[in-house]
Design a protein around this motif. Structure first.
Motif, PDB file in Angstrom:
ATOM      1  N   ASN A   1      42.051  57.987  91.135  1.00 41.81           N
ATOM      2  CA  ASN A   1      43.517  58.035  91.139  1.00 41.81           C
ATOM      3  C   ASN A   1      44.070  58.765  92.359  1.00 41.81           C
ATOM      4  O   ASN A   1      45.217  59.212  92.346  1.00 41.81           O
ATOM      5  CB  ASN A   1      44.017  58.708  89.855  1.00 41.81           C
ATOM      6  N   ASP A   2      43.246  58.906  93.394  1.00 33.84           N
ATOM      7  CA  ASP A   2      43.637  59.596  94.635  1.00 33.84           C
ATOM      8  C   ASP A   2      44.153  61.012  94.379  1.00 33.84           C
ATOM      9  O   ASP A   2      45.108  61.466  95.011  1.00 33.84           O
ATOM     10  CB  ASP A   2      44.682  58.781  95.414  1.00 33.84           C
ATOM     11  N   GLU A   3      43.530  61.721  93.441  1.00 29.12           N
ATOM     12  CA  GLU A   3      43.913  63.098  93.113  1.00 29.12           C
ATOM     13  C   GLU A   3      42.706  64.031  93.187  1.00 29.12           C
ATOM     14  O   GLU A   3      42.629  65.034  92.498  1.00 29.12           O
ATOM     15  CB  GLU A   3      44.519  63.148  91.708  1.00 29.12           C
ATOM     16  N   GLY A   4      41.776  63.713  94.073  1.00 22.95           N
ATOM     17  CA  GLY A   4      40.512  64.429  94.109  1.00 22.95           C
ATOM     18  C   GLY A   4      40.539  65.791  94.769  1.00 22.95           C
ATOM     19  O   GLY A   4      39.696  66.638  94.487  1.00 22.95           O
ATOM     20  N   GLU A   5      41.505  66.024  95.663  1.00 23.16           N
ATOM     21  CA  GLU A   5      41.528  67.289  96.412  1.00 23.16           C
ATOM     22  C   GLU A   5      41.616  68.509  95.489  1.00 23.16           C
ATOM     23  O   GLU A   5      40.940  69.513  95.710  1.00 23.16           O
ATOM     24  CB  GLU A   5      42.684  67.302  97.414  1.00 23.16           C
ATOM     25  N   GLU A   6      42.431  68.433  94.471  1.00 21.42           N
ATOM     26  CA  GLU A   6      42.571  69.553  93.522  1.00 21.42           C
ATOM     27  C   GLU A   6      41.256  69.819  92.806  1.00 21.42           C
ATOM     28  O   GLU A   6      40.864  70.969  92.597  1.00 21.42           O
ATOM     29  CB  GLU A   6      43.675  69.241  92.512  1.00 21.42           C
ATOM     30  N   LYS A   7      40.560  68.759  92.446  1.00 21.37           N
ATOM     31  CA  LYS A   7      39.276  68.908  91.758  1.00 21.37           C
ATOM     32  C   LYS A   7      38.219  69.519  92.670  1.00 21.37           C
ATOM     33  O   LYS A   7      37.390  70.309  92.222  1.00 21.37           O
ATOM     34  CB  LYS A   7      38.791  67.562  91.200  1.00 21.37           C
ATOM     35  N   ILE A   8      38.259  69.168  93.941  1.00 20.57           N
ATOM     36  CA  ILE A   8      37.329  69.779  94.902  1.00 20.57           C
ATOM     37  C   ILE A   8      37.582  71.283  94.973  1.00 20.57           C
ATOM     38  O   ILE A   8      36.645  72.082  94.949  1.00 20.57           O
ATOM     39  CB  ILE A   8      37.463  69.127  96.296  1.00 20.57           C
TER      40      ILE A   8
END
Length: 88
Positions: A68-75
């Motif tokens: 969902n193109d929201e990976g930066e926060e998870k990283i």
């Protein structure tokens, strides 16, 4: 509940039993080295449970976030946890 979570719960339950046993060992005045070895064993189970939870998080939550193109926060979340794990 998926397999990683089931295994993590089992490791936590086992470590809970070990910790209860360690407390009894201390109360009974058992040999310090024996107590220390049991503490190390409990720590190992806690680490195993944590790794299983992190694996589940990567396989599900992080994967979904990247789709969902929201990976930066998870990283960032994972990096904070890894920093705590390695003690830096």
């Amino acid at each position: 509940m998926n397999e990683e979570k089931k295994q993590a719960v089992q490791a936590l339950k086992t470590s809970k039993g070990q910790i209860e046993g360690i407390i009894k060992m201390i109360d009974d005045g058992r040999y310090c080295i024996d107590i220390s070895n049991q503490i190390i064993a409990a720590q190992s189970l806690l680490k195993k449970a944590n790794m299983l939870i992190l694996k589940q998080h990567l396989n599900h939550c992080v994967r979904e976030a990247f789709l969902n193109d929201e990976g930066e926060e998870k990283i960032d979340e994972i990096m904070k946890v890894l920093t705590k794990l390695i003690g830096k």
